[in-house]
Write a protein that holds these residues in place. Structure first.
Motif, PDB file in Angstrom:
ATOM      1  N   MET A 119       4.006 -17.808  30.573  1.00  0.00           N
ATOM      2  CA  MET A 119       3.912 -19.183  30.066  1.00  0.00           C
ATOM      3  C   MET A 119       4.450 -19.292  28.640  1.00  0.00           C
ATOM      4  SD  MET A 119       2.931 -21.062  32.483  1.00  0.00           S
ATOM      5  CE  MET A 119       2.650 -22.569  31.554  1.00  0.00           C
ATOM      6  N   VAL A 120       4.221 -18.263  27.817  1.00  0.00           N
ATOM      7  CA  VAL A 120       4.806 -18.269  26.465  1.00  0.00           C
ATOM      8  C   VAL A 120       6.327 -18.271  26.561  1.00  0.00           C
ATOM      9  CG1 VAL A 120       5.085 -16.923  24.345  1.00  0.00           C
ATOM     10  CG2 VAL A 120       2.822 -17.196  25.357  1.00  0.00           C
ATOM     11  N   GLY A 121       6.864 -17.456  27.474  1.00  0.00           N
ATOM     12  CA  GLY A 121       8.312 -17.429  27.657  1.00  0.00           C
ATOM     13  C   GLY A 121       8.863 -18.771  28.084  1.00  0.00           C
ATOM     14  N   VAL A 122       8.177 -19.429  29.012  1.00  0.00           N
ATOM     15  CA  VAL A 122       8.624 -20.749  29.481  1.00  0.00           C
ATOM     16  C   VAL A 122       8.499 -21.786  28.366  1.00  0.00           C
ATOM     17  CG1 VAL A 122       8.138 -22.614  31.105  1.00  0.00           C
ATOM     18  CG2 VAL A 122       8.085 -20.245  31.888  1.00  0.00           C
ATOM     19  N   LEU A 123       7.410 -21.710  27.597  1.00  0.00           N
ATOM     20  CA  LEU A 123       7.208 -22.663  26.499  1.00  0.00           C
ATOM     21  C   LEU A 123       8.306 -22.541  25.451  1.00  0.00           C
ATOM     22  CD1 LEU A 123       5.361 -24.798  25.172  1.00  0.00           C
ATOM     23  CD2 LEU A 123       4.141 -22.908  24.058  1.00  0.00           C
ATOM     24  N   ILE A 124       8.654 -21.309  25.092  1.00  0.00           N
ATOM     25  CA  ILE A 124       9.733 -21.115  24.111  1.00  0.00           C
ATOM     26  C   ILE A 124      11.065 -21.536  24.709  1.00  0.00           C
ATOM     27  CG2 ILE A 124      10.977 -19.385  22.762  1.00  0.00           C
ATOM     28  CD1 ILE A 124       8.351 -17.898  22.420  1.00  0.00           C
ATOM     29  N   LEU A 125      11.270 -21.265  26.001  1.00  0.00           N
ATOM     30  CA  LEU A 125      12.491 -21.721  26.672  1.00  0.00           C
ATOM     31  C   LEU A 125      12.620 -23.236  26.587  1.00  0.00           C
ATOM     32  CD1 LEU A 125      14.926 -21.403  28.653  1.00  0.00           C
ATOM     33  CD2 LEU A 125      13.246 -21.483  30.523  1.00  0.00           C
ATOM     34  N   ALA A 126      11.490 -23.944  26.766  1.00  0.00           N
ATOM     35  CA  ALA A 126      11.519 -25.408  26.787  1.00  0.00           C
ATOM     36  C   ALA A 126      11.650 -26.016  25.401  1.00  0.00           C
ATOM     37  CB  ALA A 126      10.262 -25.939  27.460  1.00  0.00           C
ATOM     38  N   THR A 127      11.127 -25.342  24.387  1.00  0.00           N
ATOM     39  CA  THR A 127      11.049 -25.967  23.059  1.00  0.00           C
ATOM     40  C   THR A 127      12.013 -25.386  22.036  1.00  0.00           C
ATOM     41  OG1 THR A 127       9.256 -24.457  22.418  1.00  0.00           O
ATOM     42  CG2 THR A 127       8.628 -26.575  23.394  1.00  0.00           C
ATOM     43  N   ALA A 128      12.354 -24.128  22.177  1.00  0.00           N
ATOM     44  CA  ALA A 128      13.135 -23.488  21.106  1.00  0.00           C
ATOM     45  C   ALA A 128      14.313 -22.686  21.630  1.00  0.00           C
ATOM     46  CB  ALA A 128      12.216 -22.589  20.278  1.00  0.00           C
ATOM     47  N   ALA A 129      14.814 -23.054  22.811  1.00  0.00           N
ATOM     48  CA  ALA A 129      15.915 -22.296  23.400  1.00  0.00           C
ATOM     49  C   ALA A 129      17.139 -22.216  22.490  1.00  0.00           C
ATOM     50  CB  ALA A 129      16.292 -22.885  24.758  1.00  0.00           C
ATOM     51  N   PRO A 130      17.606 -23.322  21.911  1.00  0.00           N
ATOM     52  CA  PRO A 130      18.796 -23.220  21.034  1.00  0.00           C
ATOM     53  C   PRO A 130      18.565 -22.319  19.821  1.00  0.00           C
ATOM     54  CG  PRO A 130      18.393 -25.501  21.670  1.00  0.00           C
ATOM     55  CD  PRO A 130      17.189 -24.716  22.089  1.00  0.00           C
ATOM     56  N   LEU A 131      17.353 -22.392  19.228  1.00  0.00           N
ATOM     57  CA  LEU A 131      17.056 -21.570  18.058  1.00  0.00           C
ATOM     58  C   LEU A 131      17.041 -20.090  18.412  1.00  0.00           C
ATOM     59  CD1 LEU A 131      16.156 -21.233  15.103  1.00  0.00           C
ATOM     60  CD2 LEU A 131      13.792 -21.564  15.883  1.00  0.00           C
ATOM     61  N   VAL A 132      16.360 -19.743  19.497  1.00  0.00           N
ATOM     62  CA  VAL A 132      16.280 -18.339  19.909  1.00  0.00           C
ATOM     63  C   VAL A 132      17.657 -17.805  20.264  1.00  0.00           C
ATOM     64  CG1 VAL A 132      15.321 -16.746  21.621  1.00  0.00           C
ATOM     65  CG2 VAL A 132      13.900 -18.564  20.672  1.00  0.00           C
ATOM     66  N   SER A 133      18.477 -18.618  20.920  1.00  0.00           N
ATOM     67  CA  SER A 133      19.823 -18.171  21.280  1.00  0.00           C
ATOM     68  C   SER A 133      20.664 -17.918  20.043  1.00  0.00           C
ATOM     69  CB  SER A 133      20.502 -19.203  22.186  1.00  0.00           C
ATOM     70  OG  SER A 133      20.714 -20.422  21.499  1.00  0.00           O
ATOM     71  N   LYS A 134      20.473 -18.734  18.992  1.00  0.00           N
ATOM     72  CA  LYS A 134      21.212 -18.511  17.743  1.00  0.00           C
ATOM     73  C   LYS A 134      20.788 -17.208  17.080  1.00  0.00           C
ATOM     74  CE  LYS A 134      22.134 -23.377  16.626  1.00  0.00           C
ATOM     75  NZ  LYS A 134      21.834 -24.507  15.700  1.00  0.00           N
ATOM     76  N   ILE A 135      19.481 -16.901  17.129  1.00  0.00           N
ATOM     77  CA  ILE A 135      19.002 -15.634  16.568  1.00  0.00           C
ATOM     78  C   ILE A 135      19.553 -14.460  17.372  1.00  0.00           C
ATOM     79  CG2 ILE A 135      16.953 -14.222  16.117  1.00  0.00           C
ATOM     80  CD1 ILE A 135      15.401 -16.807  15.649  1.00  0.00           C
ATOM     81  N   ALA A 136      19.480 -14.576  18.703  1.00  0.00           N
ATOM     82  CA  ALA A 136      19.912 -13.477  19.563  1.00  0.00           C
ATOM     83  C   ALA A 136      21.396 -13.197  19.429  1.00  0.00           C
ATOM     84  CB  ALA A 136      19.572 -13.801  21.023  1.00  0.00           C
ATOM     85  N   ILE A 137      22.190 -14.241  19.260  1.00  0.00           N
ATOM     86  CA  ILE A 137      23.639 -14.052  19.200  1.00  0.00           C
ATOM     87  C   ILE A 137      24.062 -13.370  17.897  1.00  0.00           C
ATOM     88  CG2 ILE A 137      24.415 -16.192  18.091  1.00  0.00           C
ATOM     89  CD1 ILE A 137      26.482 -16.408  20.388  1.00  0.00           C
ATOM     90  N   HIS A 138      23.154 -13.389  16.892  1.00  0.00           N
ATOM     91  CA  HIS A 138      23.462 -12.741  15.619  1.00  0.00           C
ATOM     92  C   HIS A 138      23.022 -11.277  15.588  1.00  0.00           C
ATOM     93  CE1 HIS A 138      24.063 -16.893  14.064  1.00  0.00           C
ATOM     94  NE2 HIS A 138      24.900 -16.281  13.256  1.00  0.00           N
ATOM     95  N   PHE A 139      22.432 -10.790  16.671  1.00  0.00           N
ATOM     96  CA  PHE A 139      22.073  -9.371  16.731  1.00  0.00           C
ATOM     97  C   PHE A 139      23.343  -8.534  16.828  1.00  0.00           C
ATOM     98  CE2 PHE A 139      17.732 -10.330  16.950  1.00  0.00           C
ATOM     99  CZ  PHE A 139      16.996  -9.160  16.968  1.00  0.00           C
ATOM    100  N   ALA A 140      23.492  -7.598  15.902  1.00  0.00           N
ATOM    101  CA  ALA A 140      24.660  -6.716  15.877  1.00  0.00           C
ATOM    102  C   ALA A 140      24.325  -5.397  16.577  1.00  0.00           C
ATOM    103  CB  ALA A 140      25.081  -6.467  14.432  1.00  0.00           C
ATOM    104  N   GLN A 141      25.330  -4.525  16.708  1.00  0.00           N
ATOM    105  CA  GLN A 141      25.107  -3.247  17.370  1.00  0.00           C
ATOM    106  C   GLN A 141      24.091  -2.397  16.624  1.00  0.00           C
ATOM    107  OE1 GLN A 141      26.152  -2.288  20.332  1.00  0.00           O
ATOM    108  NE2 GLN A 141      27.164  -4.268  20.592  1.00  0.00           N
ATOM    109  N   ARG A 142      24.065  -2.495  15.286  1.00  0.00           N
ATOM    110  CA  ARG A 142      23.054  -1.757  14.515  1.00  0.00           C
ATOM    111  C   ARG A 142      21.644  -2.196  14.916  1.00  0.00           C
ATOM    112  NH1 ARG A 142      27.082  -2.722  10.906  1.00  0.00           N
ATOM    113  NH2 ARG A 142      27.961  -0.929   9.789  1.00  0.00           N
TER     114      ARG A 142
END
Length: 499
Positions: A119-142
């Motif tokens: 349910m936490v995963g679904v809640l974040i998917l529904a409310t903060a998907a664009p924000l989380v995707s922006k954080i995830a896309i900035h993860f580098a190989q390090r």
């Protein structure tokens, strides 16, 4: 108002509701059978439902996805054989709980907190998907390298007092994980000229052998004509106060699981391992030492790996990038129905996004209902005499390892790992660090080499660990975790408490 209507589509349409229920139940069964992966189940559904209506197909697939990840914990707790790779960490304390007569409590806790994580995963998917995707896309190989190294630090806690043997086992696991074709240079490693080794060693096959077949061989040493019903304690349903005590932990690891799940290629197994490590680092007074049946040891990995599902759906629906193998199949499903996954999907097909969020919510509700309803049925497994149970598990293990790639070689590998695991148990070598090395070794190798290749040299490579916010935070966490496991740190901590 329109968003709410789209969200409630699977709740109000009896056909979609029943499809989600059927998918969740089927997913639990698939996940509970070692060797039958969630990826395999969803891929099969894609081929069977391509001519269906889009909503029907996605609702069924989402049910199987959530149910399958959860179902892996059933076998992990009852027979020490993870039904899915993401349930490996659940065996560390789940199986010891079952051996102490607390199988029902372990199954109940994993059900409830899998629901919380989902349910936490679904809640974040529904409310903060664009924000989380922006954080995830900035993860580098390090950052991937640091996450993998954080996971490897679990070796100390999984060694059960034999740290030297644990480090040796983890090193052997890393070498096994590197067998096959080099994904960067294209060369072969540790294949000794064998063409069959070019594809490497499937870590699911290794898990089936090291946890499943080795346990069968080990249990055969002490066959008893009696069942094991005598070790089952009559445990009451956990009280609300008991559950609330673990709620902060479950919420923390769920957020961690969402973030790990949103990283392409990371997956629920890494989320579960890091969630377990977080629990070990932060739970001050566990009811038992971790690895011996700690309640937090089953709660944390299950909350994390179920939350990772919502995380894996985030890059799929916002960027068109699969978070894991299952969401890669979902991309195929969207293409089949004429949709283009990517940044415009939420704008052009907002109804689809919210229907999937509603279906995911419904799948978690059914997960809770079915999970609690069949606890008594699952519990009967460990009351079956070993003479009957062990041959059945052996057959399932062989079929499961063959079904992965329809290749008899995988069965040979599984049997080989079974004998390795058996002798490791006999000579008191911890098995879990070996699996840890097999899972994380390839991630350490590829992320390290890609990070180094992207730098201008040794100093520039080291400087990269402190010149980016995400990398700096992970570096600090890694260094602190590493130092906190030294005897000097423990002595200083004891002196500080006395003062």
């Amino acid at each position: 108002m329109e968003v709410l209507q789209d969200f409630l589509i699977p709740f109000l349409d009896i056909r979609l509701l029943l499809l989600v229920a059927a998918g969740t139940f089927a997913g639990i069964i698939i996940g509970a059978i070692p060797g039958l992966s969630v990826t395999m189940g969803v891929a099969l559904l894609l081929s069977l439902t391509y001519s269906w209506e889009m909503y029907d197909s996605l609702a069924l697939m989402l049910g199987v996805y959530f149910g399958g990840v959860f179902g892996g914990s059933r076998a992990a707790i009852l027979i020490n054989m993870p039904g899915a790779p993401s349930s490996v960490a659940t065996t560390f304390d789940g199986y010891p709980m079952a051996q102490k007569g607390e199988a029902k409590l372990a199954l109940t806790l994993t059900t409830i907190f899998s629901f919380v994580g989902g349910m936490v995963g679904v809640l974040i998917l529904a409310t903060a998907a664009p924000l989380v995707s922006k954080i995830a896309i900035h993860f580098a190989q390090r950052d991937y390298l640091l996450l993998a190294l954080l996971g490897l630090l679990l070796v100390g806690s999984l060694s059960k007092g034999a740290t030297g043997k644990g480090i040796f086992a983890a090193g052997a696991g890393i070498i096994i994980g590197l067998v096959g074709m080099d994904t960067i240079g294209g060369g072969s490693r540790f294949t000794f000229g064998s063409f069959q080794l070019m594809n490497g060693v499937n870590f699911v096959v290794a898990i089936l052998g090291l946890f499943g077949m080795s346990e069968i061989l080990y249990q055969m040493k002490n066959l008893s004509a009696e069942g094991k019903a005598s070790i089952l304690k009559k445990t009451a349903f956990p009280t609300m106060a008991f559950l609330l005590k673990f709620l902060p932990l479950s919420l923390r690891v769920s957020v961690l699981g969402v973030l790990i799940g949103a990283l392409p290629g990371a997956g629920g197994e890494i989320a579960a391992l890091l969630g377990y490590d977080h629990a070990k680092q932060t739970v001050k007074n566990p009811n038992r030492p971790f690895g011996e049946g700690a309640h937090a040891g089953v709660i944390a990995p299950e909350a994390a790996n179920n939350a990772a599902i919502g995380g894996a759906l985030i890059p799929l629906l916002t960027l068109g990038i699969p978070g894991d193998a299952v969401t890669a199949i979902f991309i195929g499903a969207l293409f089949i129905h004429g949709l283009q996954p990517g940044p415009l999907l939420m704008e052009q097909s907002g109804d689809l996004f919210w229907m999937m969020v509603g279906s995911a919510t419904l799948a978690n509700i059914f997960l809770l209902i079915f999970g609690l309803a069949v606890v008594t049925i699952f519990i009967r497994i460990i009351t079956v005499p070993n003479q009957i149970l062990l041959p059945i598990i052996a057959v399932i293990t062989v079929i499961g390892s063959y079904a992965l790639n329809n290749n008899i070689t995988d069965v040979y590998w599984m049997l080989g790992f079974g004998f390795i695991g058996f002798f490791m148990k006999v000579y008191k070598f911890p098995v879990a660090p070996l699996v840890l090395g097999i899972i994380l070794g390839p991630l350490v190798d590829t992320s390290f080499r890609r990070a180094y290749m992207g730098s201008d040299g040794g100093f520039d490579f080291l400087l990269g660990f402190v010149n980016a916010p995400i990398t700096l935070i992970l570096t600090i966490v890694f260094v602190f975790t590493l130092v906190s496991q030294t005897s000097m740190f423990q002595q200083l901590k004891a002196k500080f408490k006395k003062a």
